[in-house]
Design a protein around this motif. Sequence first.
Motif, PDB file in Angstrom:
ATOM      1  N   SER B 242     -24.654 -48.284   0.236  1.00 41.22           N
ATOM      2  CA  SER B 242     -24.033 -47.085   0.084  1.00 41.22           C
ATOM      3  C   SER B 242     -23.666 -47.224   1.146  1.00 41.22           C
ATOM      4  CB  SER B 242     -24.801 -45.861  -0.528  1.00 41.22           C
ATOM      5  OG  SER B 242     -25.999 -45.868   0.175  1.00 41.22           O
ATOM      6  N   GLY B 243     -24.272 -47.473   2.437  1.00 37.33           N
ATOM      7  CA  GLY B 243     -24.365 -47.394   3.622  1.00 37.33           C
ATOM      8  C   GLY B 243     -24.211 -45.584   4.260  1.00 37.33           C
ATOM      9  N   SER B 245     -28.099 -42.318   4.298  1.00 37.25           N
ATOM     10  CA  SER B 245     -28.955 -42.851   4.914  1.00 37.25           C
ATOM     11  C   SER B 245     -29.765 -42.088   3.646  1.00 37.25           C
ATOM     12  CB  SER B 245     -29.443 -42.363   6.071  1.00 37.25           C
ATOM     13  OG  SER B 245     -28.762 -40.918   6.886  1.00 37.25           O
ATOM     14  N   LEU B 247     -33.187 -40.189   2.131  1.00 37.26           N
ATOM     15  CA  LEU B 247     -34.125 -39.170   2.068  1.00 37.26           C
ATOM     16  C   LEU B 247     -34.482 -39.072   0.857  1.00 37.26           C
ATOM     17  CD1 LEU B 247     -33.839 -36.003   4.443  1.00 37.26           C
ATOM     18  CD2 LEU B 247     -34.449 -35.991   1.856  1.00 37.26           C
ATOM     19  N   LYS B 272     -35.656 -41.988   5.789  1.00 35.94           N
ATOM     20  CA  LYS B 272     -36.391 -40.702   6.274  1.00 35.94           C
ATOM     21  C   LYS B 272     -36.891 -40.244   5.139  1.00 35.94           C
ATOM     22  CE  LYS B 272     -32.996 -39.323   9.352  1.00 35.94           C
ATOM     23  NZ  LYS B 272     -31.880 -37.673   9.943  1.00 35.94           N
ATOM     24  N   ILE B 287     -31.854 -32.356  -3.032  1.00 37.06           N
ATOM     25  CA  ILE B 287     -30.492 -32.048  -3.684  1.00 37.06           C
ATOM     26  C   ILE B 287     -30.031 -31.554  -1.915  1.00 37.06           C
ATOM     27  CG2 ILE B 287     -29.608 -30.350  -4.808  1.00 37.06           C
ATOM     28  CD1 ILE B 287     -32.240 -30.606  -6.853  1.00 37.06           C
ATOM     29  N   GLY B 288     -30.846 -30.536  -1.101  1.00 33.43           N
ATOM     30  CA  GLY B 288     -30.123 -30.557  -0.026  1.00 33.43           C
ATOM     31  C   GLY B 288     -30.049 -31.964   1.041  1.00 33.43           C
ATOM     32  N   SER B 289     -30.397 -32.833   0.489  1.00 38.11           N
ATOM     33  CA  SER B 289     -29.962 -33.453   1.601  1.00 38.11           C
ATOM     34  C   SER B 289     -28.702 -33.868   1.088  1.00 38.11           C
ATOM     35  CB  SER B 289     -31.279 -34.778   1.983  1.00 38.11           C
ATOM     36  OG  SER B 289     -30.962 -35.676   0.753  1.00 38.11           O
ATOM     37  N   PHE B 291     -26.353 -32.750  -0.445  1.00 40.01           N
ATOM     38  CA  PHE B 291     -24.897 -31.290  -0.124  1.00 40.01           C
ATOM     39  C   PHE B 291     -24.669 -31.940   1.327  1.00 40.01           C
ATOM     40  CE2 PHE B 291     -23.825 -27.885   1.742  1.00 40.01           C
ATOM     41  CZ  PHE B 291     -22.732 -27.456   1.318  1.00 40.01           C
ATOM     42  N   GLY B 292     -25.922 -32.783   2.548  1.00 39.16           N
ATOM     43  CA  GLY B 292     -25.443 -33.024   3.607  1.00 39.16           C
ATOM     44  C   GLY B 292     -25.038 -34.479   3.790  1.00 39.16           C
ATOM     45  N   GLY B 293     -24.927 -34.709   2.414  1.00 41.53           N
ATOM     46  CA  GLY B 293     -23.546 -36.261   2.488  1.00 41.53           C
ATOM     47  C   GLY B 293     -25.320 -37.679   2.031  1.00 41.53           C
ATOM     48  N   ALA B 294     -26.601 -37.379   2.399  1.00 43.07           N
ATOM     49  CA  ALA B 294     -27.904 -38.117   2.135  1.00 43.07           C
ATOM     50  C   ALA B 294     -27.969 -39.316   1.289  1.00 43.07           C
ATOM     51  CB  ALA B 294     -29.053 -37.775   2.861  1.00 43.07           C
ATOM     52  N   ILE B 440     -18.761 -32.784   2.349  1.00 37.38           N
ATOM     53  CA  ILE B 440     -20.206 -32.547   2.479  1.00 37.38           C
ATOM     54  C   ILE B 440     -19.976 -31.976   4.247  1.00 37.38           C
ATOM     55  CG2 ILE B 440     -20.895 -34.526   1.886  1.00 37.38           C
ATOM     56  CD1 ILE B 440     -20.908 -35.943   4.528  1.00 37.38           C
TER      57      ILE B 440
END
Lengths: 342, 600
Positions: B242-243, B245, B247, B272, B287-289, B291-294, B440
């Motif tokens: 998916s490219g 990272s 978490l 991570k 879920i927070g990650s 939202f950040g695009g992880a 994001i």
Amino acid sequence: MNIPVKPLSSVPLTKADFVSDQTVRWCPGCGDYSILANVQKIMPELNIPKENIVFVSGIGCSSRFPYYMDTYGLHTLHGRAPAFATGLKVARPDLNVWLVTGDGDGLSIGGNQLLHMLRRNLDVNVLLFNNRIYGLTKGQYSPTSEQGKVTKSTPFGSPDMPLNPMLFALSAGATFIARTFDVDAKGMQEIFKEAAKHKGTSFVEIYQNCNIFNDGTFAPIYERSVREERILRLKHGEPFIFGKNRNKGIRLNGLKPEVVELGNGTNENDLLKHDQYSKDSTLANLLSSFDFPAFPVPMGVLRQVRNSIYGEIIEQQIKTQLEEKGEGKLTDLLRGTHVWTN
Amino acid sequence: MSSVKAPLQKKSELPHGTRFSSTSVLAGNDVISFPDYPAEIRAPAGTLEGVSSFDLSFSSSEIYTTADYLEVLVAMNPAALKANIKDLEKGGILILNSDSFAENDLRKAKYKENPLETGELNEYRVVQIPITKLTLKAVEETGLSHRDGARCKNFFALGVVKWLFVRPLEQTQDWIEEKFKRPEIAKANSLALQAGYNYAITVELFHARYHVPAAVLPSGEYRQITGSQALALGCVAASCRSGLSLLYASYPITPASDILHELAQYKNFGVKTIQAEDEIAAISSSIGSAFGGALAVTGTSGPGLDLKSEAIGYAVMTELPVVVLNVQRGGPSTGLPTKAEQTDLLAAMYGRHGEAPVPVLAASTPGDCFYMVLEAFRLALKYMTPVIVLSDGGLANASEPWKIPDENQLPDLTPSFHTDPENFSPYQRNQQTLARNWAIPGTPGLEHRLGGLEKDSITGEISYEPENHERMVLLRDEKIKRIKNDLPPLEVIGPGKNKLLVVSWGSVYGSVFSAIEELQAERYPVSMLHLRHLNPFQQNLAKILNNFDKILVPEMNLGQLSRLLRAEFLVDTISFSKLQGRPFLISEIRSKVLELLGSK
Ligand SMILES: Cc1ncc(C[n+]2csc(CCOP(=O)(O)OP(=O)(O)O)c2C)c(N)n1
Ligand code: SF4
Ligand SMILES: [Mg+2]
């Protein structure tokens, strides 16, 4: 990661750039308004493109905050904002993350999450709106309500001992703790800017008036006519002096702090001095435990120290592993250590 | 059939091997054992020549020989390890006495390097136990000398093995009393036995047999893989494909902790991991990650799934992609932490307040865990939704030969982040998939706020409007239903029209497949259908079910899938339950099928 190319949005920005198009829905006269206005006011000074700023909150009146900021925002679950922020900040160290919580959200249901975020020293700025009440659920007592408080859920007075947010944060290992109050625009702005600058968790308690369910709870402390007698404004390196006429101070008698009148043989040199950056937390502990009315309430930065930062350690470990092992190859990983042909 | 080898040091210590086989016989298992101890009875302890051992196999059905491979090997020192490791099956349990792997011990066994550090034992499930120390501690109260005390360590090991194979201790304790004339020796051995048993309980050693059908493997390159490893590799593969990272945030819980242990090693893939303070925090961080695009994933087992339910609902509402791995164990409550069950299916389907539909997938074999995780991420990213993957304690710890996939054949999971500020709304949807826009932080002009309050179906702003809410409930539901269109049709194993269909899901696959294969070879009118997609079901399921006179659903629960099939397709399914923390035996499936076919 696949983060889009970012042309920096026009910096410098103005306060208006941070005002979202949402109608603010707090009760008229609520202390939250002035906190919002002062946060919006200092944002341009941080010089951070607003697309890189995220406000994360839990649930409560105070936690509606992100909707009113024209930045990215995440209004999460009751008490869990610290955990959402942890994932976000670890995934995206490039973002500037703010966390808004209430005395119930942060210290009751979310006590565990807040504790562990402070312990890890995640690089975020926390604004805890302390109105000593559950506002959104219409007026039950909160973990910071005074013992004996009569509310809808405690008609005969609350049996609970209140929690001191500063001491809580300090024992969790917070590297930045500060206190301010909703009617002190100047004080709030200074503290918010200090908090933003600090690397690691900045924990700011804001005394906030809920004029519907707990009106005037802090009036005895910060009402204009008595304010200077009842608060202690902290400044690094300066002696603990307060009073309209700057005639009162705090000194140490053995291990016990005491309030003294200046003059009559007592002068500034006898007083305790603020050491905001002290590694040792004794002074911060002392300050945090000043209880009104025996002592004036300290306002300002109680403690600020440096410590390792959660996300940075993770980044460093990745870097070291990349150096040691080289970028991981999926094919090698899938093959493992022992392959046979069938 | 299970087989254990406990190498011994001296002939005088042999009885504990004998002991284990006799308790097995008493417990109703067939046992065949081949004592194997050296000619030189006095060969120096710790050397290769001095290794003696005792081999035992037990099984609930008739057996004709000891197993070809060992499932468990107890090696009291490096020499014992060296002499016997070749017999331990890949993925087998290797119990080592970590007190005897000092340099001197290694030299005596002619090891140049410590095998614990070279990676040569990676194919096994190594359990290091300081057996000598723990034994000495356990027998302390008897006042035995260090030397005599240490000799009780075989009974400690026996205690561990007994727990693994659910064998009672009483008979061995009686036997010890009879056998050892000195009461303090008898007492010490008995204490050591109990201590080993207790140790295994406390550290939650895991052992559940997973039946791997003996299919002819297609040609290609293979490796051994456990379910936990496969889940972890699936996550890393999804990250590479998916490219994004990865978490992984999780709170330790048996039997899901191994996923965290695995992923924590892969920092050089940019992975991570967060060991969160609890399961609520773990999923919240995931879920927070997202939202950040992880690439967000969290893993747990039953009790943790309960704690995550509020946050899963939040991900449904905010339509953020997050994968939840749930390695099922015996429940409710703390239940049977080290045993397998399939009792979380309905919790995965419905365990949230509000109408909160979530795709649910289930892995059928250890290796299949890899593909189910990839599929989960495909759906999560494409439909912007949380997805639950069900595995179980059996799959997690079992291992099977796994055909190594070609990286380039794996699905491309590259997401498309929204970047265009023109008329942006976070709740604009892809008309085909109904997935909303994923924009994001860091993207200029797309600043927006997400939250758990109901959203206006068009602007994405908070809305309490009644018709809008209903529209959104239906939209979220429809989005998950449409996944049906994106799934390959199910294939029946055996005739598509028949007297009896056995429907399986999850790890029940192994025994059902083996039983059906046998029965079909014997020309019984039975077919099999295995489901990996439990929500939504595949398109052609309804049609398939209508082609059979009877439908049998064997599950390690009280009929959860059976209930879903009845509710959705109005078919008269026959539920077949087993809730002993152990998989079905092939023979159990077989008899049930024969009973339904009226052939028994
Ligand atoms: C899991 C859960 N439990 C309870 C609630 C109800 N609830 C919402 S806000 C709140 C208390 C908020 O108090 P505080 O954090 O002090 O915020 P304030 O409204 O005072 O700003 C409660 C109990 C909820 N939303 N979620
Ligand atoms: S209830 Fe209290 S805290 Fe909430 S908006 Fe109204 S005044 Fe503010
Ligand atoms: Mg409050």
